[in-house]
Design a protein around this motif. Sequence first.
Motif, short mmCIF file in Angstrom:
data_model
loop_
_atom_site.label_atom_id
_atom_site.label_comp_id
_atom_site.label_asym_id
_atom_site.label_seq_id
_atom_site.Cartn_x
_atom_site.Cartn_y
_atom_site.Cartn_z
N THR A 119 -106.74 21.80 8.55
CA THR A 119 -106.91 20.13 9.28
C THR A 119 -108.00 19.35 9.32
O THR A 119 -108.67 18.40 8.74
CB THR A 119 -106.61 19.51 9.86
N SER A 179 -100.67 16.68 9.43
CA SER A 179 -100.39 16.82 10.52
C SER A 179 -99.06 16.22 10.76
O SER A 179 -99.52 15.07 11.15
CB SER A 179 -100.96 17.45 12.00
N TYR A 213 -96.61 20.61 9.58
CA TYR A 213 -98.03 20.54 8.75
C TYR A 213 -97.60 20.95 7.50
O TYR A 213 -96.53 21.73 6.61
CB TYR A 213 -98.83 21.72 9.42
#
Length: 228
Positions: free
Chosen positions: A177, A184, A194
């Motif tokens: 991320t 997420s 995810y």
Amino acid sequence: MCAPISSAATDILSFFDVSGSNLLGSIGANAFSRVMSKRISASREILLEELSDGTVLPNTVIEEDEWVAITYRYGRAAMEGTARLNLRLLAKCLKGDLNESQLSADRFLYYTDIIASLTREEINLIATLLRVRNLTSKDNYYSAGHASSAYQEAFKLLIPDVFRDGLEQKVCAAALTRHGLVFSYGGLDGGTTYGLSPLIDTLLSLADFDDAFQREGFNTFTDHSSDE
């Protein structure tokens, strides 16, 4: 000032020889010289292969200041020890931008910061999520429901061969991320899951990941081989 890509490519290759020899000569360490020479040679080979495959027109032009910045960043990534697979993906992104007449230093530096830092485990997770994603329609690519089911399927495929357990896979997914490659989501069970972000599709439009995997002998799901 503009230059044909054929000339730019030649200059790019010359850059590695000049910068590498100057740096290594000043340091004067034999072991360091051997490692750096190996990395420079490999990166030059990869870039030449990608730019010489016939998809980039020889008379394609590029601004001089742009390709100097791009060359420097690619060379720096190679000398810092970026893995061959990552360098291959970078070279493919460079070629893809050339083919779309969108190549700029800003774009390439942005892609380099993302791709050069990816670990083999992160690439394996991305590749696995992509394969699972291909089983659904494009309309569902970024839905929470698909993200949850795809992540669970990746769990079955990657543990224990790539990740020891679900926690290790979650740590890897969370790390992705950092550059926006993965989102997420709230999982269907109330936890966190995810899924791939649209940025992946931007990279896929420029670079053929499967071809890069094949050329570098990267086997998804159970790959633990070394780049050295």
